[in-house]
Design an enzyme around this catalytic site. Sequence first.
Site, PDB file in Angstrom:
ATOM      1  N   ASN A 199      52.756  38.564  51.892  1.00 16.04           N
ATOM      2  CA  ASN A 199      52.387  39.333  50.532  1.00 16.04           C
ATOM      3  C   ASN A 199      52.178  40.803  50.625  1.00 16.04           C
ATOM      4  O   ASN A 199      52.577  41.180  51.701  1.00 16.04           O
ATOM      5  CB  ASN A 199      51.324  38.696  49.881  1.00 16.04           C
ATOM      6  CG  ASN A 199      49.943  39.022  50.779  1.00 16.04           C
ATOM      7  OD1 ASN A 199      49.489  40.075  50.770  1.00 16.04           O
ATOM      8  ND2 ASN A 199      49.450  37.981  51.109  1.00 16.04           N
ATOM      9  N   ASP A 218      47.301  31.204  50.121  1.00 13.78           N
ATOM     10  CA  ASP A 218      46.845  30.129  49.233  1.00 13.78           C
ATOM     11  C   ASP A 218      47.388  28.702  50.236  1.00 13.78           C
ATOM     12  O   ASP A 218      46.511  27.751  50.434  1.00 13.78           O
ATOM     13  CB  ASP A 218      46.746  29.866  48.097  1.00 13.78           C
ATOM     14  CG  ASP A 218      45.742  30.916  47.277  1.00 13.78           C
ATOM     15  OD1 ASP A 218      44.619  31.093  47.848  1.00 13.78           O
ATOM     16  OD2 ASP A 218      46.269  31.687  46.464  1.00 13.78           O
ATOM     17  N   LYS A 270      34.964  34.280  38.933  1.00 17.60           N
ATOM     18  CA  LYS A 270      35.293  33.807  40.246  1.00 17.60           C
ATOM     19  C   LYS A 270      33.837  33.960  41.391  1.00 17.60           C
ATOM     20  O   LYS A 270      33.620  33.267  42.111  1.00 17.60           O
ATOM     21  CB  LYS A 270      36.363  34.802  40.988  1.00 17.60           C
ATOM     22  CG  LYS A 270      36.731  34.588  42.048  1.00 17.60           C
ATOM     23  CD  LYS A 270      38.060  35.141  42.367  1.00 17.60           C
ATOM     24  CE  LYS A 270      39.385  34.781  42.031  1.00 17.60           C
ATOM     25  NZ  LYS A 270      40.424  35.468  42.545  1.00 17.60           N
ATOM     26  N   LYS A 327      32.737  31.141  43.505  1.00 11.72           N
ATOM     27  CA  LYS A 327      32.699  31.392  44.777  1.00 11.72           C
ATOM     28  C   LYS A 327      31.250  31.354  45.389  1.00 11.72           C
ATOM     29  O   LYS A 327      31.113  31.355  46.717  1.00 11.72           O
ATOM     30  CB  LYS A 327      33.538  32.513  45.240  1.00 11.72           C
ATOM     31  CG  LYS A 327      35.057  32.534  44.973  1.00 11.72           C
ATOM     32  CD  LYS A 327      36.015  33.023  46.191  1.00 11.72           C
ATOM     33  CE  LYS A 327      37.310  32.431  45.952  1.00 11.72           C
ATOM     34  NZ  LYS A 327      38.268  32.730  47.067  1.00 11.72           N
TER      35      LYS A 327
END
Length: 400
Positions: free
Chosen positions: A211, A282, A342, A346
């Site tokens: 990425n 991922d 998130k 998490k």
Amino acid sequence: MRLAGKKIVLGLTGGIACYKVAELTRALGKAGAQVQVVMTQAACQFITPVTMQALSGNTVFTDQWDARIGNNMPHIDLTRDADAIVIAPCSTDFLFKLAHGACDDLLSTLCIARPAHIPLLVAPAMNVEMWQNPATQRNVALCRADGIHLMGPAAGEQACGETGMGRMLEPDQLLSEIIASFQTKSLLGQHLLITAGPTFEPIDPVRGITNLSSGKMGYAIAQAAWEAGAQVTLISGPTALATPYGVKRVQVQTAQQMHDAVMAALKQQTQQAFIAVAAVADWRVANASTQKLKKTGEHDTPVLQFAQNPDILASVAALPDAPYCVGFAAESENLLEYAAAKRVRKNIPLLVGNIGHQTFGQDDNELVLFDAQGATQLPRADKQTLAIALIQELAKRLHA
Ligand code: C5P
């Protein structure tokens, strides 16, 4: 311009490493510092005051009887508006003088006559036997006990042809030490584990999926944490960045390797905080080929299958003795809403949000910190400035 507005008295003593201090002088100037050079007679054997004057842009002083100062007291006047005194290179003899308070030339007298609030940083440079000599080590211990900050030395090849401890640090390393000396030591003695950069998931031996993360934010955070006094381990995916000075870097490629390296680091040393900055893939390619995939026909395309990678942050946060966990969220929209959610999902105390496509590869960024108390904005700035601010915010929470 990390030293903007700082005045540094740079003292040179006798040693071949004087040639490297020419480079350091330039670097200090480029970082925004005003440099006042003072040289001993021995230093003048290795490099001329002319060179040092040209590089620092200021008159060089070598003599305690120099009449160019109005009151004829250079040993007093040269340090009164200084922010730090740096001795580089610092010879064996000069360490002895500092340790015992000798005042037989301008530089040694100036060091003794400095006001107590002015930090004294020294960069020893000498032959390995001179460094290891018990007399030198006694002087080093005395200097340390007096609050003098020793920068190095490093081990390696020496100008005399011998090898070992005693090499002066390189100019860029000295610059890092000097910059760090001005930072608040909010994480002194703490251990920090940081992931940074992208991961690379192989498709075959020459291709892979990665990425656009440059690693710049994570590296800046690692540097800021070291500057704040922490011992930093940086687990990094592939990047083109130099390891920040003082930071221990572990190089990995895949998400699984990053996961394993993080777990190994946690096993080796209790960490007070874990900052997951890496843009971890991922998924990995489940059917990666051990041989290069060949184009066999006109319409032939390989079919890739994916498997999910471990969530490193979630695994660390779930440990019974988890360090304080900080996550990053790179969202493309609705940052406030997504990032806050998130953090809860998490199960981490602090989540740092940014807009992914506005930061990847850039030198500046904008951050929003989410914790149980709500959101805190860190306005757009270069990544180094943001990293320093983030480390201060982290320190506040660690000490709370
Ligand atoms: O869920 P998401 O990938 O958006 O979460 C991002 C945060 O989780 C980042 O802090 C990232 O470093 C971390 N992460 C991780 N392991 C993964 C995926 C993300 O540690 N496999």
